[in-house]
Design a protein around this motif. Structure first.
Motif, mmCIF file in Angstrom:
data_model
loop_
_atom_site.group_PDB
_atom_site.id
_atom_site.type_symbol
_atom_site.label_atom_id
_atom_site.label_comp_id
_atom_site.label_asym_id
_atom_site.label_seq_id
_atom_site.Cartn_x
_atom_site.Cartn_y
_atom_site.Cartn_z
ATOM 1 N N VAL A 35 0.794 -1.128 0.097
ATOM 2 C CA VAL A 35 0.113 0.061 -0.196
ATOM 3 C C VAL A 35 0.684 1.346 -0.096
ATOM 4 C CG1 VAL A 35 -1.892 -1.006 1.274
ATOM 5 C CG2 VAL A 35 -0.116 -0.163 2.398
ATOM 6 N N GLY A 36 0.377 2.437 -0.342
ATOM 7 C CA GLY A 36 0.924 3.638 -0.296
ATOM 8 C C GLY A 36 1.584 4.018 -1.831
ATOM 9 N N LEU A 37 1.674 3.238 -2.777
ATOM 10 C CA LEU A 37 2.096 3.661 -4.100
ATOM 11 C C LEU A 37 1.008 4.290 -4.820
ATOM 12 C CD1 LEU A 37 4.480 0.846 -5.180
ATOM 13 C CD2 LEU A 37 4.759 2.675 -4.184
ATOM 14 N N SER A 38 1.326 5.337 -5.652
ATOM 15 C CA SER A 38 0.180 5.836 -6.462
ATOM 16 C C SER A 38 -0.133 5.060 -7.803
ATOM 17 C CB SER A 38 0.443 7.233 -6.790
ATOM 18 O OG SER A 38 1.590 7.172 -7.701
ATOM 19 N N PRO A 39 -1.103 5.483 -8.552
ATOM 20 C CA PRO A 39 -1.396 4.553 -9.855
ATOM 21 C C PRO A 39 0.004 4.459 -10.668
ATOM 22 C CG PRO A 39 -3.381 5.780 -9.317
ATOM 23 C CD PRO A 39 -2.231 6.280 -8.184
ATOM 24 N N GLU A 40 0.670 5.739 -10.619
ATOM 25 C CA GLU A 40 1.538 5.914 -11.771
ATOM 26 C C GLU A 40 2.917 5.051 -11.178
ATOM 27 O OE1 GLU A 40 -0.201 8.339 -10.371
ATOM 28 O OE2 GLU A 40 -1.092 8.823 -12.326
ATOM 29 N N GLN A 41 3.080 5.321 -9.634
ATOM 30 C CA GLN A 41 4.063 4.625 -9.079
ATOM 31 C C GLN A 41 4.014 3.046 -9.285
ATOM 32 O OE1 GLN A 41 3.489 6.271 -5.315
ATOM 33 N NE2 GLN A 41 5.657 7.563 -5.384
ATOM 34 N N THR A 42 2.863 2.547 -8.987
ATOM 35 C CA THR A 42 2.497 1.079 -9.305
ATOM 36 C C THR A 42 2.864 0.645 -10.825
ATOM 37 O OG1 THR A 42 0.838 1.281 -7.608
ATOM 38 C CG2 THR A 42 0.665 -0.575 -9.123
ATOM 39 N N ALA A 43 2.331 1.541 -11.583
ATOM 40 C CA ALA A 43 2.851 1.201 -12.915
ATOM 41 C C ALA A 43 4.209 1.102 -13.309
ATOM 42 C CB ALA A 43 2.080 2.188 -14.053
ATOM 43 N N HIS A 44 4.953 2.099 -12.720
ATOM 44 C CA HIS A 44 6.399 2.032 -13.107
ATOM 45 C C HIS A 44 6.910 0.893 -12.326
ATOM 46 C CE1 HIS A 44 10.327 3.920 -13.164
ATOM 47 N NE2 HIS A 44 10.581 3.363 -11.731
ATOM 48 N N LEU A 45 6.518 0.448 -11.198
ATOM 49 C CA LEU A 45 6.909 -0.821 -10.590
ATOM 50 C C LEU A 45 6.649 -2.212 -11.624
ATOM 51 C CD1 LEU A 45 8.637 -2.500 -8.685
ATOM 52 C CD2 LEU A 45 6.192 -2.356 -7.147
ATOM 53 N N VAL A 46 5.390 -2.113 -12.028
ATOM 54 C CA VAL A 46 5.003 -3.120 -12.912
ATOM 55 C C VAL A 46 5.826 -3.198 -14.155
ATOM 56 C CG1 VAL A 46 3.318 -3.811 -14.323
ATOM 57 C CG2 VAL A 46 2.582 -3.465 -12.074
ATOM 58 N N ALA A 47 6.148 -2.052 -14.895
ATOM 59 C CA ALA A 47 7.145 -1.879 -15.922
ATOM 60 C C ALA A 47 8.387 -2.661 -15.536
ATOM 61 C CB ALA A 47 7.254 -0.609 -16.627
ATOM 62 N N ARG A 48 8.908 -2.147 -14.547
ATOM 63 C CA ARG A 48 10.391 -2.860 -14.267
ATOM 64 C C ARG A 48 10.159 -4.423 -14.010
ATOM 65 N NH1 ARG A 48 12.722 -1.028 -9.027
ATOM 66 N NH2 ARG A 48 14.548 -2.003 -9.824
ATOM 67 N N LEU A 49 8.995 -4.868 -13.263
ATOM 68 C CA LEU A 49 8.862 -6.273 -13.316
ATOM 69 C C LEU A 49 8.688 -6.965 -14.273
ATOM 70 C CD1 LEU A 49 6.473 -6.033 -9.920
ATOM 71 C CD2 LEU A 49 9.152 -6.942 -10.316
ATOM 72 N N CYS A 50 7.758 -6.510 -15.393
ATOM 73 C CA CYS A 50 7.550 -6.877 -16.989
ATOM 74 C C CYS A 50 8.975 -7.026 -17.347
ATOM 75 C CB CYS A 50 6.833 -6.106 -17.533
ATOM 76 S SG CYS A 50 5.015 -6.282 -17.160
ATOM 77 N N ALA A 51 9.889 -5.599 -17.328
ATOM 78 C CA ALA A 51 10.957 -5.731 -18.036
ATOM 79 C C ALA A 51 12.256 -6.989 -17.402
ATOM 80 C CB ALA A 51 11.755 -4.700 -18.081
ATOM 81 N N ALA A 52 12.164 -7.319 -15.849
ATOM 82 C CA ALA A 52 12.626 -8.122 -15.453
ATOM 83 C C ALA A 52 12.370 -9.705 -15.922
ATOM 84 C CB ALA A 52 12.388 -8.160 -13.993
ATOM 85 N N GLY A 53 11.311 -9.973 -16.409
ATOM 86 C CA GLY A 53 10.776 -11.242 -16.879
ATOM 87 C C GLY A 53 10.020 -11.989 -15.967
ATOM 88 N N VAL A 54 8.898 -11.456 -15.152
ATOM 89 C CA VAL A 54 8.185 -12.098 -14.679
ATOM 90 C C VAL A 54 6.851 -12.441 -15.579
ATOM 91 C CG1 VAL A 54 8.788 -11.168 -12.339
ATOM 92 C CG2 VAL A 54 6.821 -10.161 -13.580
ATOM 93 N N ASP A 55 6.058 -13.581 -15.277
ATOM 94 C CA ASP A 55 5.134 -14.179 -15.935
ATOM 95 C C ASP A 55 3.650 -13.907 -15.082
ATOM 96 O OD1 ASP A 55 6.773 -15.848 -17.381
ATOM 97 O OD2 ASP A 55 6.857 -17.175 -15.653
ATOM 98 N N PHE A 56 3.887 -13.310 -13.873
ATOM 99 C CA PHE A 56 2.778 -13.179 -13.239
ATOM 100 C C PHE A 56 2.920 -11.950 -12.009
ATOM 101 C CE2 PHE A 56 -0.327 -14.069 -9.604
ATOM 102 C CZ PHE A 56 -1.480 -14.224 -10.261
ATOM 103 N N ILE A 57 2.003 -11.133 -12.023
ATOM 104 C CA ILE A 57 2.174 -10.007 -10.831
ATOM 105 C C ILE A 57 0.819 -9.973 -10.164
ATOM 106 C CG2 ILE A 57 2.692 -7.485 -10.256
ATOM 107 C CD1 ILE A 57 4.061 -7.389 -13.056
ATOM 108 N N LYS A 58 0.919 -9.917 -9.024
ATOM 109 C CA LYS A 58 -0.285 -9.628 -7.979
ATOM 110 C C LYS A 58 -0.517 -8.577 -7.200
ATOM 111 C CE LYS A 58 -1.441 -12.355 -4.683
ATOM 112 N NZ LYS A 58 -1.057 -11.521 -3.547
ATOM 113 N N ASP A 59 -1.583 -7.998 -7.101
ATOM 114 C CA ASP A 59 -1.739 -7.341 -5.857
ATOM 115 C C ASP A 59 -1.813 -7.738 -4.457
ATOM 116 O OD1 ASP A 59 -2.236 -4.845 -7.352
ATOM 117 O OD2 ASP A 59 -4.276 -4.960 -7.273
ATOM 118 N N ASP A 60 -1.404 -7.233 -3.691
ATOM 119 C CA ASP A 60 -1.573 -7.733 -2.061
ATOM 120 C C ASP A 60 -2.952 -7.875 -1.825
ATOM 121 O OD1 ASP A 60 0.552 -8.356 0.047
ATOM 122 O OD2 ASP A 60 -1.086 -7.247 1.146
ATOM 123 N N GLU A 61 -3.281 -8.467 -0.853
ATOM 124 C CA GLU A 61 -4.708 -8.777 -0.515
ATOM 125 C C GLU A 61 -5.190 -7.464 0.412
ATOM 126 O OE1 GLU A 61 -2.322 -10.536 3.033
ATOM 127 O OE2 GLU A 61 -2.167 -10.390 0.861
#
Length: 425
Positions: A165-191
């Motif tokens: 929790v705490g990340l803005s939509p833009e910050q979340t998207a930036h992290l997701v972009a890094r994770l996609c580039a890192a090669g993950v297959d799956f990303i989930k939100d925390d509960e």
């Protein structure tokens, strides 16, 4: 006598004759109560009463697992010796029909409040095939998850958005972009992150899916993102529609807090993969003489049509022993009834990193799982991409039967993971 039955197996603790208690359980959850009442004819009992099929007495104990005011009020109070037994009861299908909440109420319900017991746990459920077929199947399941992610072999490597929790939509998207580039297959939100004020779901979905689509256009790889849409039922349907419009492929819901009916409604509404998060399951299962075992638990939720089920992780940070995690994963991959392909993908998480891969492979001997690592990827000293590579290298070593340390001599990302996380294992 009704021959179409659902079989439930329980572990009970009681100061009374376990066979007598089993009959009380059967009556309480079918056509009667603690004594025969007006209208409870022999014909009605033959048609509708649950039947005790077996009572296997186990080792007794001198300590009551749970408090019991009813027994304490009896003459002499609570006896010094308590008997334990495994009981199997057959419930007529005709009493219940294809009604998931009523099925849960029948095999559980008031049984947990019975005065005759100082412990009761639902361990297993067995269903007739034609009864199972009346409920929802996974829309995506194991094969569909592989197809949507383009991962036709190997474990799916996933991670969790951290901080949760705490990340803005833009910050979340930036992290997701890094994770996609890192090669993950799956990303989930925390509960605990569903629709917070600082990152409303509508804005977060739009921002995240923009970077997921951009990654797909560049690489051809479609990363699956499980957006947490836990909410009241109508809101979950709206959230699922939004994610589908944005070309997302997965939604996530906290099963225990949404409830069976809401998850069934969501399943019937959306074609997206349904990631079932079991947070809160410990409250239902952690005491060995109370609640519900995972085999029975996952049976009920699979009837609601989930595609993925959390099982926690081996050598992880939570309280479950490894044997329970392994059995849970095998339960998810096994058909509920013979001849019906309804397996769901087990999701391993909680303290997972490259070093827990060998135990996972040795235990389940399958790649049909989500291996989710938060800190093991995001806290790798050389960055998320190295974290992902370290996990894939660990799977390669485990499948080949090679020692991780030896394999790491030629795998720098794995070597760094072992050096960095090894002291924390």
């Amino acid at each position: 006598m009704n021959t179409q039955v659902i079989r439930a197996t329980y572990l009970i603790e009681t100061p009374l004759d376990p066979a007598r208690v089993a009959e009380v359980m059967a009556g309480e959850q079918s056509c009667g109560t603690f004594t025969r009442v007006e209208g409870e004819t022999d014909e009605l009992r033959a048609r509708a009463r649950a039947q005790v099929e077996s009572v296997q007495e186990l080792e007794s104990t001198g300590h009551a697992s749970l408090p019991n005011a009813w027994l304490a009020r009896q003459p002499g109070g609570l006896p010094a010796t308590l008997r334990r037994a495994r009981v199997r009861i057959a419930f007529p299908v005709a009493n219940i029909g294809p009604n998931l909440p009523t099925l849960a109420a029948t095999v559980g319900g008031n049984l947990y409040d019975l005065g005759e017991v100082t412990g009761l746990r639902l361990e297993r459920l067995e269903l007739p095939a034609d009864y199972r077929a009346q409920f929802d199947m996974p829309r995506v399941g194991v094969a569909g998850t592989r197809q949507l992610t383009g991962v036709d072999r190997g474990a799916l490597v996933g991670t969790i958005i951290k901080p949760n929790v705490g990340l803005s939509p833009e910050q979340t998207a930036h992290l997701v972009a890094r994770l996609c580039a890192a090669g993950v297959d799956f990303i989930k939100d925390d509960e605990v992150c569903a629709n917070p004020a600082h990152a409303p779901l509508a804005q977060r979905v739009a921002a995240v899916m923009a970077v997921v689509r951009a990654h797909r256009e560049r690489t051809g790889r479609q990363v699956m993102v499980a957006f947490n849409i836990t909410d009241e039922t109508d809101a979950m349907r709206r959230h699922a529609d939004l994610i589908e419009r944005e070309q997302g492929s997965c939604v996530m819901a906290s099963l225990n807090w949404c409830g069976y009916s809401a998850i069934q409604t969501l399943r019937r509404h959306t074609p997206l993969a349904l990631h079932g998060h079991r947070n809160g399951y410990g409250a239902l299962s952690r005491h060995p003489l109370l609640g519900i075992g995972f085999q029975a638990y996952q049976t009920l939720w699979r009837l609601a049509g989930v595609d993925h089920m959390h099982v926690h992780g081996l050598q992880g940070k939570f309280s479950q022993p490894d044997a329970e995690v392994v059995e849970s994963a095998r339960d998810c991959l096994a058909p509920l009834t013979p001849g019906i392909d309804d397996a769901v993908m087990p999701a391993f998480s909680s303290g997972q990193w490259a070093g827990t891969v060998p135990a996972t492979w040795a235990a389940v001997r399958t790649d049909d799982l989500l291996f989710m690592s938060g800190g093991g990827i995001l806290a790798h000293p050389d960055g998320p991409a190295a974290g992902v590579r370290s996990i894939r290298q660990a799977w390669q070593a485990a499948r080949a039967g090679q020692d991780l340390a030896a394999f790491a001599a030629e795998a720098p990302e794995l070597r760094r993971a072992l050096e960095h996380f090894g002291s924390r294992a």
